[in-house]
Design an enzyme around this catalytic site. Structure first.
Site, PDB file in Angstrom:
ATOM      1  N   TYR A 164       0.897  -1.215  -0.036  1.00 31.15           N
ATOM      2  CA  TYR A 164       0.067  -0.109   0.039  1.00 31.15           C
ATOM      3  C   TYR A 164       0.772   1.421   0.058  1.00 31.15           C
ATOM      4  O   TYR A 164       0.578   2.168  -0.692  1.00 31.15           O
ATOM      5  CB  TYR A 164      -0.856   0.116   1.190  1.00 31.15           C
ATOM      6  CG  TYR A 164      -1.795   1.193   1.211  1.00 31.15           C
ATOM      7  CD1 TYR A 164      -2.915   1.361   0.429  1.00 31.15           C
ATOM      8  CD2 TYR A 164      -1.459   2.322   2.237  1.00 31.15           C
ATOM      9  CE1 TYR A 164      -3.709   2.775   0.637  1.00 31.15           C
ATOM     10  CE2 TYR A 164      -2.156   3.397   2.336  1.00 31.15           C
ATOM     11  CZ  TYR A 164      -3.360   3.431   1.538  1.00 31.15           C
ATOM     12  OH  TYR A 164      -3.918   4.667   1.558  1.00 31.15           O
ATOM     13  N   LYS A 168       1.254   4.250  -3.000  1.00 33.38           N
ATOM     14  CA  LYS A 168       0.632   5.761  -2.733  1.00 33.38           C
ATOM     15  C   LYS A 168       2.228   6.570  -3.112  1.00 33.38           C
ATOM     16  O   LYS A 168       2.074   7.660  -3.739  1.00 33.38           O
ATOM     17  CB  LYS A 168       0.577   5.762  -1.297  1.00 33.38           C
ATOM     18  CG  LYS A 168      -0.832   5.471  -0.918  1.00 33.38           C
ATOM     19  CD  LYS A 168      -2.007   6.222  -1.852  1.00 33.38           C
ATOM     20  CE  LYS A 168      -3.386   5.606  -1.518  1.00 33.38           C
ATOM     21  NZ  LYS A 168      -4.312   6.261  -2.395  1.00 33.38           N
TER      22      LYS A 168
END
Length: 259
Positions: A164, A168
């Site tokens: 994750y 990002k």
């Protein structure tokens, strides 16, 4: 604030819903396009916004950001209905915990995360770019995370989710390169009459939130608090916030986040 047409992906719950709630209450003359993968969930979200006192126009559009046909259909709807898009908020995102024992499952988890959090942001933005050029002051706001900051990830105690966080950081890089490419286009078109407006690309970090996305982390901020950074960016008509920048809303003010 002038009237705007604003589209937010993944807006039937969590942060996306809160962005439309806060913005809709504060800036009711805008039109807000609520995108949801599931139309029933989207209809419930529209009704909930009305129950919360939002009087702004809310337009529901079905959109799974990984579905090219739905992206095209959403663009066609906005084209026929409004003829322009002033603000695109790429909020839809996912988090997965890849298996440590099954390489195939782990690969699938990484591919799914990167597809939603980076590839789909690029494709949705590309698809809506012609409509953004019909706006006098177009903006793209990409919802990132504190984990998207390399500096903060290295120096602060933060949650650890390599796939994750990497997605990002990748999305932040995508945003920067989109802004650089847009700046180059504007410079190249400087001598042409009737040139297209410059799209301003932003990244924002809403902070750790108490939503379904985080399993309602008890120390998280409310979604409404997390929405403030995006609402400030979408509402600004003064070019206060430079494109290609990374923002958060903390201690009652907008602050730059280090890359």
């Amino acid at each position: 604030m002038s009237e705007k047409v604003i589209l937010c992906t993944g807006a039937n719950q969590g942060l996306g819903f809160a962005i439309l709630q806060v913005a809709g209450l504060r800036h009711p003359t805008n039109t807000y396009i609520l995108c949801s993968r599931d139309l029933n969930a989207g209809q419930q979200a529209v009704q909930k916004l009305k129950d919360l006192g939002v009087t702004a126009k809310i337009d529901l559009v079905q959109l799974d950001v990984t579905n090219n046909q739905q992206i095209t259909a959403a663009v066609n709807h906005v084209t026929k209905t409004y003829g322009r898009l002033d603000v695109l908020i790429n909020n839809a995102g996912i988090i997965r915990l890849p298996s440590k024992d099954d390489l195939s499952a782990a690969r699938n988890a990484y591919n799914e995360i990167l597809n939603v959090n980076i590839t789909s942001v690029a494709l949705v933005t590309t698809a809506f770019t012609p409509l953004l050029y019909q706006s006098s002051a177009p903006k793209v706001i990409n919802i990132s995370s504190g984990l998207g900051s390399i500096q903060n990830s290295l120096t602060k105690k933060m949650g650890r989710s390599p796939p994750y966080g990497a997605s990002k950081i990748g999305m932040n890089g995508l945003t920067v390169h989109m802004q650089v490419a847009e700046n180059d286009r504007v410079e190249a078109d400087a001598d042409k009459s009737g040139g297209k407006p410059r799209i301003q690309f932003y990244v924002c970090a809403p902070g750790p939130l108490k939503t379904a996305f985080t399993n309602y982390w008890p120390n998280g901020r409310s979604p409404e608090e997390g929405a403030e950074v995006a609402v400030h960016l979408l509402a600004d008509d003064t070019d206060k916030y430079e494109g290609g920048s990374y923002w958060e809303f903390a201690d009652g003010e907008m602050k730059i986040v280090p890359w």
